[in-house]
Design a protein around this motif. Structure first.
Motif, PDB file in Angstrom:
ATOM      1  N   TRP A  95       0.874  -1.245   0.025  1.00 13.95           N
ATOM      2  CA  TRP A  95       0.059  -0.064   0.053  1.00 13.95           C
ATOM      3  C   TRP A  95       0.729   1.347  -0.145  1.00 13.95           C
ATOM      4  O   TRP A  95       0.366   2.235  -0.473  1.00 13.95           O
TER       5      TRP A  95
ATOM      6  N   THR B 267       0.219   3.980  -2.763  1.00 16.21           N
ATOM      7  CA  THR B 267       0.204   5.601  -2.120  1.00 16.21           C
ATOM      8  C   THR B 267       1.097   6.272  -3.167  1.00 16.21           C
ATOM      9  O   THR B 267       0.716   7.461  -3.654  1.00 16.21           O
TER      10      THR B 267
ATOM     11  N   LEU C 238      -0.022   9.512  -5.350  1.00 20.98           N
ATOM     12  CA  LEU C 238       0.728  11.018  -5.255  1.00 20.98           C
ATOM     13  C   LEU C 238       1.566  11.430  -6.439  1.00 20.98           C
ATOM     14  O   LEU C 238       1.479  12.514  -6.647  1.00 20.98           O
TER      15      LEU C 238
END
Length: 211
Positions: free
Chosen positions: A191, A195, A199
């Motif tokens: 994860w 992420t 981002l």
């Protein structure tokens, strides 16, 4: 003793003790019936009930009823209800997976389209699909190796392919073939990778609009 479903009438039933006797329809000797032999019943049995049953032997080689049910007081087929329940659960799981996949892939997909358009190169468009399929295949191969107790694919290698764009394939593999979805340490790294990708695209959109 001939196998098969038989029919009879419950002539005696002692509810407190939980047993009684069936008079077979063919006029043969009465058959002992215990409450535990009645399946899918919707109520307690009583004298006069029509009972369908199979014959079996107890430890003393005495004949007794087994896999019995009360005519008119039998619950709906559990197998059919289980199949319906399983089918609903399967459809719901697939729907949830589709929604989750769309939610996670929306930003990277739109970003890839915009980026490919900006640089006039289609490579960004095929990066996620190709790496996703490759990573999914690695997950599947690793699970197969685990079942055969063979040499496993290193987790760092799987994470490397996820980082290179295959994380969506890894996500789908975790949800469908149930691999690497329970190990917390693996999930934490996975994860973080997801992420980072999200981002990156958020940052790219922000920078592209400020130019």
């Amino acid at each position: 003793m001939k196998p098969g479903l038989r029919r009879g009438q419950l002539t005696t039933w002692k509810d407190e003790q939980g047993f009684g006797f069936i008079q077979p329809a063919d006029g043969s000797q009465d058959v002992f019936l215990h409450i535990t032999a009645l399946k899918d019943r919707t109520r307690r049995p009583k004298a006069g009930d029509v009972i369908y049953y199979h014959l079996t032997f107890n430890q003393n080689r005495e004949v007794r009823a087994d896999k019995a049910f009360i005519l008119g007081a039998r619950a709906k087929s559990t197998s059919a209800s289980r199949r319906k329940s399983t089918s609903r659960k399967t459809v719901l799981k697939h729907l949830v997976l589709v929604l989750e996949t769309l939610f996670l892939s929306a930003l990277p997909l739109w970003g890839s389209i915009q980026f490919a358009w900006a640089i006039a190169n289609p490579i960004p468009l095929i990066l996620y699909p190709v790496m996703g399929l490759w990573t999914f295949a690695l997950y599947k191969d690793d699970k197969s190796r685990a079942k055969r107790d063979e040499w496993r694919i290193p987790e760092n290698r799987l994470h490397l392919y996820e980082l290179a764009g295959g994380w969506l394939g890894g996500f789908i593999a975790q949800r469908t073939i149930r691999h690497k979805n329970q190990k917390r340490s693996y999930q934490a790294v996975f994860w973080v990778i997801v992420t980072l990708h999200l981002l990156f695209w958020l940052g790219w959109f922000f920078l592209s609009k400020t130019r």
